[in-house]
Design an enzyme around this catalytic site. Structure first.
Site, mmCIF file in Angstrom:
data_model
loop_
_atom_site.group_PDB
_atom_site.id
_atom_site.type_symbol
_atom_site.label_atom_id
_atom_site.label_comp_id
_atom_site.label_asym_id
_atom_site.label_seq_id
_atom_site.Cartn_x
_atom_site.Cartn_y
_atom_site.Cartn_z
ATOM 1 N N HIS A 1 35.097 103.203 -6.421
ATOM 2 C CA HIS A 1 35.132 103.291 -7.877
ATOM 3 C C HIS A 1 34.286 104.434 -8.424
ATOM 4 O O HIS A 1 34.539 104.923 -9.522
ATOM 5 C CB HIS A 1 34.818 101.932 -8.499
ATOM 6 N N CYS B 1 50.107 103.416 -10.400
ATOM 7 C CA CYS B 1 48.835 103.600 -11.101
ATOM 8 C C CYS B 1 47.668 103.809 -10.140
ATOM 9 O O CYS B 1 46.540 103.983 -10.566
ATOM 10 C CB CYS B 1 48.547 102.429 -12.037
ATOM 11 N N GLU C 1 50.459 95.790 -4.883
ATOM 12 C CA GLU C 1 49.356 96.388 -4.130
ATOM 13 C C GLU C 1 49.067 95.624 -2.843
ATOM 14 O O GLU C 1 48.055 95.849 -2.206
ATOM 15 C CB GLU C 1 48.106 96.514 -5.004
#
Ligand code: PEP
Ligand code: MG
Length: 542
Positions: free
Chosen positions: A189, A500, A429
């Site tokens: 992240h 995304c 995912e």
């Protein structure tokens, strides 16, 4: 003398500025015997007073910057330090065990936090993280650990071992020119944040901390170079490179307002990914057509307790209103794995990436899920919101979600609160979702392919593990085939399909994705114009 390290670039760009080290307080507290226990008790009280002063300053800063509701937590922390039971416990441990104040405070913090965590009341359970927090603050003062976190006063290059998502949310981003970390991975992240902020970032840099704080540094996010105390010649060379880069950025800006259309007339949507309300400014500045992924869990990471329905409603409404009718896809909370929040009190897991996370938590704790869904549906009235669910593996989960949505809508009807019938979609995912995509498409309006997790689960490569960078091939044919299969099945069932994950911004694959028939690419705001540029130069008729 000039020193140089190499690292793996996770986002391009050149940064030139002073270096600041992100210091995390050492959480291991040693138990030491003391002879003068009364002096130790006094030392504790002095540190506690200093902590209260720090909290008062934090309170005043927060009041100015983020308002009373957010500042209140620092008042609660001050009150906790004054709590007589807490003080008595620390003093008793020092006096009865003849031990140092650090140990007594840390032990009291652990005991009280455990006690709060086991209480029957949501509010009190939420206080467990607070009592830990104040204890850490006092221990930090006692052990002279100094300020923790990022203490820069001017825009700087941030050096760290690695940063947890909860740490990145607290950073003053206007002071960060670049991230340089020892650990971390391409899809961590911190890397995603660097892309959102449009600043260069390097991982896997084996720097030594000696004497670098405050020194001049250069980060070359293209070549993976981290230069400390550059020679005049090198500095001049990089100043020139930076100027050229700024010119390139300026040219990209000329693409603003132009459609995302190929030379042969094929148009697709290019949206942006965000993690907070503040990121909307970057979305608009880069002219994205909408928001394809709002990682709502960052609202939960930014506080000490569950965000209320009202707080969430305000955040979603603000985003929807600012996007003025453009599509805003909000993903429901994706806590767990690398995004840990103390007040959720999740059990320790040996393998959290495959653990109790995201939709699994929401389905097991419908109270949390319903609060978020109520906020989302209420906000839907003020714009064009779509709701998306993470980590789906089965049709059954989607059916359960729909039942909960029906309950939420019935409640809102009863309370006469207005809402819109939003589009709902799922993230693809997990390999299971890929293989169930034909059935899933019949249940939802859209798919959004999360290539970060899809790659990790397909290739069995933990996205947080820096040792796997050579194995986690983002262009692996298995992942590309899964994307193609998902798009085909989505369309068959009448669902639109976007990407995304970070791969959506990989311009070497844009043509491949267009040929597969993808409907939308959602990328970091800073990548919108580069993707638009590639789309406009592609000719699918050839
Ligand atoms: C993904 O997994 O690709 C994704 C977009 O979600 P996150 O990176 O937040 O897990
Ligand atoms: Mg994911």
């Amino acid at each position: 003398m000039q020193k140089e390290y190499s690292g793996k670039p996770v986002f391009g760009g050149i940064a030139i500025g002073r270096i600041t080290i992100y210091r995390r307080k050492d959480s291991v507290v040693k138990r030491e015997k003391v002879t003068d226990v009364e002096a130790e008790v006094q030392r504790y009280h002095k540190a506690s007073d200093e902590a209260k002063e720090q909290l008062q300053q934090l309170h005043d800063k927060a009041l100015k910057e983020v308002g009373e509701a957010n500042a209140a937590v620092f008042e609660v922390h001050q009150m906790m330090l004054d709590d007589l039971d807490y003080q008595e416990s620390v003093e008793n441990i020092i006096r009865t065990q003849n031990v140092n104040a650090e140990f007594a405070v840390a032990t009291t913090g652990d005991n009280f936090s455990e006690m709060f965590a086991n209480m029957d009341d949501d509010y009190m359970r939420g206080r467990a993280a607070d009592v830990k927090d104040i204890s850490n603050r006092v221990v930090g003062i006692l052990s002279g650990a100094g300020a923790s976190g990022f203490t820069a006063t001017e825009p700087s290059i941030l050096l760290a071992d690695d940063l947890a998502p909860s740490e990145t949310v607290q950073l003053d981003k206007s002071l960060v020119l670049s991230f340089v970390t020892r650990f971390g991975s391409t899809n961590s992240h911190t890397a995603i944040l660097a892309r959102t902020m449009n600043i260069p970032a390097l991982i896997g840099v084996d720097f030594s901390e000696d004497d670098v704080e405050g020194h001049m540094g250069i980060v070359d996010g293209y070549e993976g170079r981290f230069i400390i105390d550059p020679d005049d010649e090198v500095l001049a060379e990089y100043q020139q490179k930076k100027a050229k880069e700024e010119e390139k950025q300026r040219l990209l800006q000329e693409l603003k307002g132009k459609p995302n259309i190929t030379k042969d007339g094929h148009e697709i949507n290019v949206y942006a990914n965000i993690g907070s309300v503040k990121d909307v400014a970057d979305v608009l500045a880069n002219d994205a057509g909408g928001i394809g992924l709002f990682r709502s869990e960052f609202l939960y990471l930014g506080c000490d307790d569950y965000p209320s329905e009202e707080d969430q409603f305000k955040a979603y409404k603000t985003v929807a209103e600012n996007m003025a009718g453009k599509k805003v896809v909000i993903r429901t909370l994706d806590i767990g794995a690398d995004k840990q929040v103390d007040y959720f009190h999740l059990d320790h897991e040996d393998n959290p990436a495959m653990g109790f996370r995201a939709i699994r938590i929401c389905l097991k704790r419908p109270d949390i899920f319903k609060t978020q869904l109520r906020a989302l549906y209420r906000a839907s009235f003020y714009g064009n919101i779509s709701i998306m669910f993470p980590m789906i593996i089965s049709v059954d989960e989607v059916r359960k979600i729909k039942e909960i949505i029906a309950e939420v809508k019935a409640e809102l009807d009863e309370e006469q609160l207005p809402y819109k019938d939003c589009e709902i979609g799922v993230m693809i995912e997990t390999p299971a979702a890929v293989w169930m995509s034909e059935e899933l498409a019949k249940e939802v309006d859209f798919f959004s392919i999360g290539t970060n997790d899809l790659t990790q689960y397909t290739l069995a490569c933990d996205r947080q593990n820096p040792n796997l960078e050579d194995f986690a091939d983002t262009h692996h044919p298995a992942v590309l085939r899964e994307i193609e299969y998902t798009i085909k099945n989505g369309h068959k069932g009448g669902a639109w399909v976007g990407i995304c994950g970070e791969l959506g911004a990989d311009t070497t694959l844009t043509e491949t994705f267009l040929r597969m028939g993808v409907d939308e690419l959602s990328v970091s705001p800073s990548r919108v114009l580069s993707v638009r540029n590639v789309i406009r130069n592609t000719d699918l008729s050839k």
